[in-house]
Every structure is written in C-alpha cells, then in structure tokens.
Design an enzyme around this catalytic site. Structure first.
Site, short mmCIF file in Angstrom:
data_model
loop_
_atom_site.label_atom_id
_atom_site.label_comp_id
_atom_site.label_asym_id
_atom_site.label_seq_id
_atom_site.Cartn_x
_atom_site.Cartn_y
_atom_site.Cartn_z
CD GLU A 1 26.55 -12.51 20.27
OE1 GLU A 1 26.34 -11.49 20.72
OE2 GLU A 1 27.18 -13.59 21.06
N GLY B 1 30.74 -15.14 17.21
CA GLY B 1 29.90 -15.40 15.87
C GLY B 1 28.70 -14.06 15.84
CG ASN C 1 28.11 -21.34 23.40
OD1 ASN C 1 28.18 -22.25 24.25
ND2 ASN C 1 29.06 -21.03 22.58
CB SER D 1 26.83 -17.07 19.32
OG SER D 1 26.98 -17.40 20.36
N GLY D 2 27.45 -20.28 19.09
CA GLY D 2 27.10 -21.54 19.52
C GLY D 2 27.12 -22.55 18.23
CB SER E 1 28.67 -17.75 24.35
OG SER E 1 28.77 -16.60 23.55
CB SER E 2 34.21 -16.66 22.70
OG SER E 2 34.30 -18.03 22.85
CB THR F 1 35.04 -21.76 21.17
OG1 THR F 1 34.58 -20.65 21.05
CG2 THR F 1 36.08 -21.82 22.60
#
Ligand code: ADP
Ligand code: MG
Length: 1107
Positions: free
Chosen positions: A389, A387, A157, A107-108, A160-161, A112
């Site tokens: 996590e 991602g 993030n 993540s981050g 973050s998605s 994306t």
C-alpha cells in the site's frame, strides 16, 4: 509426445509468458493487455498464475468451468486460477505434499477474490457427504463474517481486507476436508476511530445500522442514522454496489452456519454498538483547585447507554476516563486525565475493544472449523494478506503491511529465483546466472534485530525518559542513515537535505515495489498499543461475559506489571512463523495485478501495470523459467515414481538411483535436451515431458492395476474353484454313499422279495405235498374206516338179522300167546262191559264237540258264512242244524237293532231285490247304494223353491234323470220328482215343470235286463197324460226309482199296481207312433257308456256294454 488439448489452442496472445518471443517488458505488457482486452485475465509464467483484476464479473467461475478444469493437467486448458487450484489440490491428495497458495499483489488487485475462487474450487472438487459438506460450508461461510468485521472501503478497494489472513485447510488422506485454522495478522484498528478521507470504517458498523431490525436496534440502543456517530465517516458512508442491509443478513446467516450461538451473536453486536457509543463520548475541561485541568464527560447519556449495554457500572467507567493509575513497586499513583488524554483513552479503548473482538471472532471460528480428528492431516494454506500500500499519508499500519509484503516477495524470490538458480549450481547443471533484485536487504532494514527499524522502534518505546515520534525518527536517522533503501531529510546522508518531497517528520523506504513515505507520527503510540489499566479493569468489571474474556489483564487477581510485547514485535514474530510455515509447503503463486487505479473495467494503464510487473519481478521470473527446468526431483523418488515404465527398472533397480533414472529415460526415448542430470536430482526442462511421464505412468498404473486385478481375480477364482472342488468331492462322496445305500437297500429288498417268494413257493410246495400226504393218509383212514364200517355194518346186520330172527320168533310167540289170551278174554268182555264204555265214549265226544264249537263260534255278522268244520261224521246233521239255528238267531239279533227308517229302507231294498234280483244286470250295483230319495235337495236348494211349492205332496224321490229325445236318442237332463200321487219332470236349470203325470195314469214301466239305466214310463191309453206319449228316461238310480214307483202303487189305497216289464225289447208309444226300443250288447264306439241311437222310425237301438 502428444497432448490432446493445450493452452496453445485458440490462444489470445500467449497463455504462458515463457513462450513469448522476443522477451521484453513491452512485449510482456502488450501480451497482458491483449489478453486483458479479451477478458483473458489469467496468464501463466510456468506454474505461476498472473491474475488481472477485471473489475467486472466474468462468466468463468461456473460449475461447468469447475468440471472442465477438474482432474486436467495444468497446461492442458487455457490459463485459469482453477487450473492452479486443481494442480495444488491433486498434488496434495495424490502426492501427499502440503501446499500453500500465495496470493500477492497490491491492495485492490484481486487477492481476496482469488482466495475465494480457490477455496470454492477446492470445495467443489473435493469429497462429498453430509459431514464433509458441513465442514465445507463452515469454511466458506467464515469468509463473510471475517470480511464484515475486517474489511473496509478504502480509496483503492471497496472491499479492502484490513487484516492479513492465512487459512490452513486440512484434509484427510482421501482429500476430504476435515476443518481448518485461520490466522489473522494485525487488524488495522486505527480505522475504528479515524478513517482517511474517502474511506469508511469497517463494514460491520454500516451493515448493523442498515440491516438490523428496528427491534434489534432498539435493544442495542442505536439509531439508524450514520450521522449520529462520530466514528463513522460520512462522506463515503454508502458505497456503490454494496448493499449493507443484505450483507448484514448474509453475515447473520453465515455466523449461524459457522456455529455462533444466538447469545454470542448478541454479545458481538452489543460490543459493536458499544464502540459506536464510545465514539460519541465527549469531554470538557474542568479546572481544579490544584491548577490541573481535569476532563468531564459532556453528555452522560451515551455513557449511560453504553454501560447498560455492557453491564458496567457507569461510575466505574466514568472514573476510568478521568483518572489514570500507575502502579509501580507496590505503589499506586493516581493522576487525573486532561481532555486530550481522555480522548486518547477513549479511542484506545475503542480500538482495543474492536481489535480484541476481531481476534475473538477468529478464535471462535477456529473453534467451529477445527478438525475433529487427531490423525495426520494434509494441509493446504491460502494466504490472502493485505497488499502493498502506498497512500498519501502512510503510517505505522502501512509500514507493517508493506513489511509483510516485502517478506512475501522475499519468499517468492527465495523459492523461484534464488533458490532455483542456486539449485542449478549446486546440482552442477550448466547455468548462466540471471540478474534479479533481491529484497532481502530491505527486509533486513526493517527486521534486523540490532538496527532494524522495528527494533529501533521497540527500543525507543521501552526507553525511560520522554519518548516521542521525533526521538524515534532521530534514532532512525542515526542508525539507518547509511542504508541504501532508507531515506530521510535529516539523515547524515546529505543527498536528501534538499529533497522537498521528503518532509521533516517523515522517512522513506525504497521498497521492492516502490518508495513509500512514512509519517512518524503515531509510530510510538501504535507500537506501544497502550490501554490504561483503569480502563481494562473497568471493562473486566462488566457483567457481559464476552467483555470479561476480551480484557483478561483487567482481572485484579492477575495484575501483571510487565509491559505487553509491542505491536511491531508481535507482528514480526507472527510473520516469522508464517514464513517458516510457508517454507515447509509447496508454494503455488497467484500474482495479482491491478490494471488501473479507478476500479474500472476495460481500462489498462500501462504505467501502472509496468510498475507492478517490475516490482513483482515477473520478467526475471520468466527469464529464470525460460533458462531453467520446469521440474526437478531427487533421483530416488523419481525412480520410485516412474520405475514401472521400463522393464529394467521394474520392479526393482539394483544399482544407484541415478543410473536407474538414466536407463529409464533412455528407454522411454525422451530427447536429451529435455532433461539434465544434476548431482542429486533430475531436471526436466519442459512440463510436457513431465506430463508425458505422468501419462505413461498413469497408463502403466492402469495396466498394473489390471495385472493386480488379474492376479487377484485369478487367485480368488482359484481359491473359489478349489473350495468348490473340495465341496464337490464332499458332496459327491455323500451323494455316492447315499446312492449306494439306496441301491443296496433296493437290492436287499428285492432279494428279500425274491427270497420270500421262493420260500413261499417252497413252503407252498411242501404244504401241498404235506396236504397230499395228509389227504392220502386221511383217504387211507377213511377207506379203512369205511372198510371197517362196512365190515362192522355187515357184522351188525348179521347180528341184527340174527336178533330179529330171534325177536320174530319171540313176537310170533307172543302174538300167538296174545291172540290166544284175547280170544279167551273177548268172550268174557263182550258179555257186559261193552254198552257202558260206548255210552261214556259218546258222552265224552259230544262234550268235547260242544266245548270246541263254543270256542270256534263265527262272528255275529249275518253275512258271515263261516262255520267250524265238523269233527265227527256222525254229527253231520246236528252240525248243519246248529248252523241254521245260529244264523237265524243272529239275523234276529241284527234286525232287532234297526230303526223304523232303516227298516223302511231295507224294505225298499227288499222290494228292489224281489223286483230285479237276477232279472236285471244293473241290480247288483244298486245293492250297496242307500236309497236316499232326495238327491237334489229340493227343499233347501233356492233354485227349486218354486218347484217345491208346486208339488203338494211329500217328495219321495227327487233326482236328475235324462229324458231321451225320441228323435235322435240323445238325453236331456230333467228333474224327476216322485210323490205319492204323481210324478213330475221339470227343467233342471230353471225348475220349471215340464210334465206332471198322476200315478193313476201310469200303466207300466219297461226296463231292459241289461246294466243300462233306460226305463220307459207307459201311460194308460186314453188318460189325459197319454196325449204326449210315453216317457223314455234314463237314470243311474233306475233301481231305486222303479222300486219306489212300484211300492207307491202297491201301498196306495186304490191298489193301482204298476207293472214292471223286464225285457230287452219293448214298445214305447211316441205320440201316434209305437217305437221299439231294442237293447243290444256290444262295445259302443265312444267309450264304454250306453249309447242310444234312432235306427229308423220304428226302432231305437240302445247298445249296452257287456259286463
Ligand atoms: N476475478 C475477478 N472478477 C471480478 N471482479 C474482481 C475479480 N478480482 C477482483 N475483482 C474486483 O476487485 C475488487 C477488489 O478485489 P480484492 O480481492 O478485494 O482485492 P485485494 O484483496 O487484492 O485488495 C473486488 O471487490 C472486485 O470487485
Ligand atoms: Mg483483500
């Protein structure tokens, strides 16, 4: 082999990790760091792109960059995500291979962002046009909408998605985008009701409250203040670098572009508002008589507003929060909810409302971006999934997310490591095995149908009896205890009994990317994903249509007693389909790496990067890559693709494909170490060899295209030529025909002309001949006629002669007889008849004469001299006498009509005639002039009034005359007045009397015989007037003046007759001298007037023009 430019040019570190020397984890990370420090965030491992998150914007995504990477070979330029996107797009377009772009990382790490760069690159390079641009725009604009509803700020993030996204972009055969399909995976809906510290709820809540107009907020019954809403965490409500208000406008705009109707947008916002309102509902306990606690809503205002928003009856919802109805086997049991249950129900409703809204949004977007054609499409899939996590507190969501990442890693391993190595062995290529960690075992731990963790969870959820998270953990402890990657304090494996980092209510999984500790609390609930039926039924009763769609199970007509599939089950199934889908496509990897945990630029934390490099298996990737071959292809398609590069294989190779490829490569002199022959495939070691082949093929295709063009052009020109030739023959035939026709017509008309001329000539000749003949005949006839005539005349003459002779005889005889008879008769006649006949004849003649005279009488004018001619000579005397008598009579008649006045005039005229006729040449000209007397109008003219009064008598004549100067003979005008007694000379201009002479003093008047007007008035010697001498005057009316003067003398009492002396020379007494005035005939020099000149003392010469 020559490549114009290369990623090796101006390289920082190495652009492709395959080239790193020596290969070790340190050199690998050092290379990444070096490149990262120089803002080179992309590095290749063969065809895999490693992307480091720069945490700052770099100028490497411009339109110029897009152009730079467009249609270039992968290794031609320095590493870039665009090179990968270009490669994928071109393979899709030119080689008809469906592609997928797998973006993985924590993540981050920038997944994306990477997916957006790929999409924008493809949008920039693919076809253009109004329709295509609209599709592109819709595909791109779906992002902001999904990000607003599906992304949130997390500690890792800021954007973050919180859902997994896989987007298939569909293209037509030309490579123009047709549309797309988006799949979403498990939205992290727990975030709606609760957020970990330092994190936020989904962006849309903050965006709506900051960006919506006051008017909109009022309609949605919302307040701008975040703190008013329980569901919004306050500690990080605003995020640095995020402008929620601006984002809201972007989202509204994007929704419009994507094709949302205004009322749809409104409904969506109403639902978002409803979720916020829902969060504000609070419950209080109320004791009931049966001893159970019942919950009541504390403040019903929020409930009221929410119900108004959604169009639900307040009481219905209120009841749904107080009771729970369980239906089983046609039986309905209603139980009251206590406060905790009410809160649970509230949050469950909020989560469901939001996640269903999100799914609806995805479907709605799909509806808009759906390809409009049914024809076969090429597909490029872009996977941007949450991602890996690891949080402090990891729950069901992280478990699911990490499971998904395990699966992706599995795919990566499958395709790049295991599959590749297995393929070498399968193909019989010499190969030394490379060790790598295969995470299939972890996947199995989670997803195994029998004893996988998800299966256990489902089993637990469906099991009758009391089910809690603890019972679930117990189950895991028994079932998975033996598994190497499963760790739990209470598992049979005593290894963790003393591990204090592992709490009792947790289990730990050694994921490929590291160990993650999961707290079991909430697992069962979240997996069940229960929403009390009362609530969904209450929702279904809403007026708002969107809510009805979101809660179909609330429809009382469709009561379904079956349990809905659990969240874990659903997720496993969808991940399964996704994996299957990805396996059918050609994968392109982007492996995102996060350089630090602080979201900061320029910081490169070795340990963090090293950890990621390890679990991503990048080192193994490099090793396999270095040992292996960059490219492989079955012999048939390979031969098919490159057969044009060699004469033996082109156009058809008869033997087996493998031999064909061997011949081909030998012929192209590709070094032997560059390729290996497998059982069914050819393996090419270096991409450059492939590019060499591709380049050769491109050139060859160009040549072939030229050849085809040449042949086609030749054929086209030939057919065109043949057509022209054919047409030319037709045209020529027609033309010749026309020319011949024209020539023939010319000849024909010339022949006709010649013919007509000849015929004419012949005819004329014939005519001439005929005429000649005719003339001859005529001549003959004439001659003969003449001859006959002559003969006849001769005969006639002879006959006439004969007759005359005969006649003469008879005449002579008759005359003789007549003479004889007359002689006899005369004697008788003369005796008495002669006198009578004579008289009668005379009488008749006279009668005839008079009648004739009467008819021819002349006019009555006395001057008419005509008279008829005399008819008979013997009447001559009579005729003249008659004429004279007639004239006298005529004159008498004429005179008879005169007045007295006229008579006097004529008398004067007569006197003039007597005086001058035949004596003076001037006379004839005066005959026609009437003697008017007064020519100066002496009585009327005021100038002469005085003069008139001076003259006593009646003026008989008044005229202007010239007084001749005695000295030089020149004339001066004077008024000449004549009365009975005197004559007066006066000045013409003034009327002053110059001289007054009594007529008695006048002795005579002298004039010349000529046609001049000179006259001299001679005075009696010794008279008073004579003192000054005689007057020499000149006047055109001389005749009238002298006649009047003469008549006065003749009629006066004293009979003083004035003599008129007519002679061409006379004397004039000038004072003492006598001067002779002499008239001569001649042509005077000045014109034809009369000129008077003083010759000497004694002579005054007047020259008069001859008549
Ligand atoms: N290529 C890049 N250039 C600049 N900033 C980037 C880039 N990639 C990522 N970032 C920054 O990192 C943040 C997180 O990236 P994101 O793609 O959302 O991560 P992920 O999707 O992997 O969780 C972005 O909001 C952005 O600020
Ligand atoms: Mg993301």
């Amino acid at each position: 082999m020559e490549v114009k430019t290369s990623l090796l040019d101006n390289m920082i570190g190495v652009g492709d990790m395959v080239l790193i020397e020596p290969l070790s984890e340190d050199t690998f990370i050092e290379n990444l760091r070096k490149r990262f420090d120089h803002n080179e965030i992309y590095t290749y491992i063969g065809s895999v792109v490693i992307s480091m998150n720069p945490y700052k914007s770099l100028p490497i995504y411009t339109a110029e960059k897009v152009e730079e990477y467009r249609n270039r070979n992968f290794y031609e330029l320095s590493p870039h995500i665009y090179a990968l996107a270009d490669e994928a797009y071109r393979s899709l377009r030119d080689q008809d291979k469906d592609q997928c772009i797998l973006i993985t990382g924590e993540s981050g790490a920038g997944k994306t962002e990477a997916s957006k760069f790929v999409m924008s690159y493809v949008a920039a390079v693919c076809g253009k046009g109004q329709e295509v641009n609209k599709v592109k725009e819709q595909l791109l604009q779906s992002n902001p909408v999904l990000e607003a509803f599906g992304n949130a700020k997390t500690v890792r993030n800021d954007n973050s998605s919180r859902f997994g996204k896989y987007m298939d972009i569909e293209f037509d055969f030309k490579g123009d985008p047709l549309g797309g399909v988006i799949s979403n995976y498990l939205l992290e809906k727990s975030r709606v009701v609760k957020q970990p510290r330092g994190e936020r709820n989904f962006h849309i809540f903050y965006q709506l409250l900051s960006g919506a107009s006051d008017d909109t907020l009022q309609k949605l019954k919302l307040d701008r203040d975040f703190s008013k809403y329980n569901y919004l965490s306050l500690d990080s409500a605003t995020v640095n670098g995020l402008d929620d208000a601006a984002s809201f406008r972007t989202v509204r705009n994007a929704m419009q572009i994507v094709g949302f109707m205004e009322d749809e947008v409104q409904s969506v916002l109403e639902l978002v508002a409803a979720v916020l309102k829902l969060g504000n509902l609070e419950f209080k306990p109320e004791s009931r008589c049966n001893g159970f606690d019942e919950s009541r809503i504390k403040d019903k205002n929020d409930l009221k507003e929410m119900c108004e928003l959604l169009g639900i009856e307040q009481s219905v919802l209120e009841r749904a929060f107080s009771y729970r109805t369980v239906e089983a086997k046609m039986e309905k049991v209603s139980t009251t909810l206590n406060v905790a249950q009410a809160y649970y129900a509230r949050d469950a409703l909020a989560k469901n409302l939001y996640s269903r809204l999100f799914s609806w949004l995805v479907n709605r977007i799909n509806e808009s971006i759906k390809a409009q054609t049914k024809s076969r499409k090429k597909v490029m899939g872009v996977l941007d999934i949450y991602g890996f996590e690891i949080f402090e507190d990891n729950s069901f969501e992280q478990f699911i997310i990490n499971y998904c990442n395990e699966k992706l890693q599995q795919i990566f391993i499958e395709l790049t490591l295991r599959e590749e190595q297995e393929e070498y062995i399968r193909e019989g290529i010499e190969w030394t095995n490379i060790e790598y960690f295969n995470n299939a075992i972890i996947c199995d731990l989670i997803e195994n149908n029998k004893n996988g963790i998800l299966a256990m969870l489902d089993e637990e959820c469906l099991r009758p009896g009391t089910v809690t998270d603890e019972t679930f953990l117990d189950k895991l402890n028994t079932v998975c205890a033996e598994h190497q990657h499963f760790e739990s304090r209470q598992s049979k494996n005593s290894k963790f009994l003393t591990d204090h980092s592992l709490p009792h209510n947790c289990f730990r999984i050694q994921h490929y990317a590291g160990k993650v500790l999961y707290r079991v609390e909430g697992f069962v609930d979240k997996n069940n994903d229960l929403l009390y039926r009362d609530l969904s039924q209450a929702m279904y009763k809403a007026n708002q249509s969107l809510i009805k769609i979101l809660f179909p199970e609330g429809n009382p007509a469709k009561v379904n007693l079956k349990r809905p599939p659990t969240a874990g089950f659903q997720f496993r199934a969808s991940v399964g389909t996704l994996m299957k889908n990805l396996l059918t496509k050609n994968p392109n990897y982007i492996r995102c790496i996060k350089p630090n945990d602080k979201k900061a630029a320029h910081i490169f934390t070795d340990s963090l990067v090293c950890h990621q490099v390890r679990y991503l298996g990048l080192m193994e990737n490099v090793r396999v890559r270095r040992a292996g071959y960059a490219f492989r292809q079955a012999y048939e398609p390979c031969l098919e693709r490159y057969k044009m590069l060699c004469k033996q294989t082109w156009p058809h190779w008869k033997g087996p494909a493998r031999e064909g490829v061997e011949v081909l490569l030998k012929n192209l002199q590709v070094p032997a170490e560059e390729f290996a022959y497998g059982r069914s495939k050819i393996f090419i070691r270096n991409p450059r060899t492939l590019f060499f082949l591709e380049e050769k093929r491109r050139q060859c295709l160009e040549d072939l295209a030229t050849l085809i063009q040449k042949i086609y052009r030749g054929w086209k020109s030939r057919t065109h030529f043949l057509l022209l030739k054919k047409s030319q023959v037709v045209v020529a035939a027609w033309y010749r025909r026309f020319a011949q026709q024209k020539k023939y017509q010319n000849i024909r008309s010339s022949a006709l002309v010649v013919q007509s001329f000849i015929r004419g000539w012949k005819a004329r000749k014939l005519l001439r001949e005929l005429k000649h003949k005719k003339r001859c005949e005529e001549a003959v006839t004439t001659i003969s006629a003449y001859w006959h005539g002559t003969q006849a005349r001769w005969e006639l003459r002879r006959l006439k002669e004969e007759a005359r002779n005969k006649h003469a005889v008879s005449v002579i005889w008759a005359a003789w007889l007549g003479t004889k008879v007359r002689r006899d008769y005369r004697k008788f006649f003369r005796a008495n008849a002669g006198k009578k006949i004579y008289d009668f004849t005379i009488q008749r003649i006279m009668q005839k004469y008079f009648i004739g005279l009467k008819k021819t009488m002349p006019s009555m004018s006395p001057v008419d001299k005509s008279w008829p001619a005399r008819p008979y000579g013997f009447l001559d005397g009579t005729h003249q006498e008659l004429r004279r008598v007639f004239h006298l009579w005529r004159c008498k008649k004429y005179r008879g009509q005169f007045t007295e006045e006229k008579k006097a005039t004529y008398e004067e005229k007569l006197a003039a005639s007597e005086l001058f006729k035949d004596k003076k040449a001037l006379y004839p000209s005066s005959v026609g002039q009437p003697f008017k007397g007064d020519y100066v109008e002496i009585t009327k003219n005021p100038k002469y009034q005085k003069l008139n009064s001076l003259v006593e008598d009646k003026v008989l004549l008044a005229d202007v005359v010239s007084k001749i100067n005695r000295a030089n003979g020149k004339g001066a005008p004077r008024i000449f007045l004549l009365t009975k007694k005197s004559l007066v000379l006066a000045d013409q201009k003034t009327g002053q009397v110059k001289a007054s002479v009594p007529l008695l003093d006048l002795s005579s008047v002298s004039v010349s015989t000529q046609s001049d007007g000179f006259f001299a008035l001679k005075l009696k010697e010794g008279s008073t007037s004579a003192a000054k001498g005689d007057f020499l005057l000149s006047s055109d009316r001389l005749i009238e003046i002298i006649t009047k003067l003469h008549r006065i003398g003749a009629t006066s009492a004293d009979r003083n007759q004035i003599n008129i002396d007519i002679s061409d020379e006379f004397l004039v007494q000038f004072k003492q001298d006598k001067v002779c005035v002499k008239f001569i005939q001649g042509t005077p020099k000045n014109g034809n007037g009369v000129a008077c000149k003083r010759k000497n003392n004694r002579l005054l010469e007047v020259s008069v023009p001859s008549p």
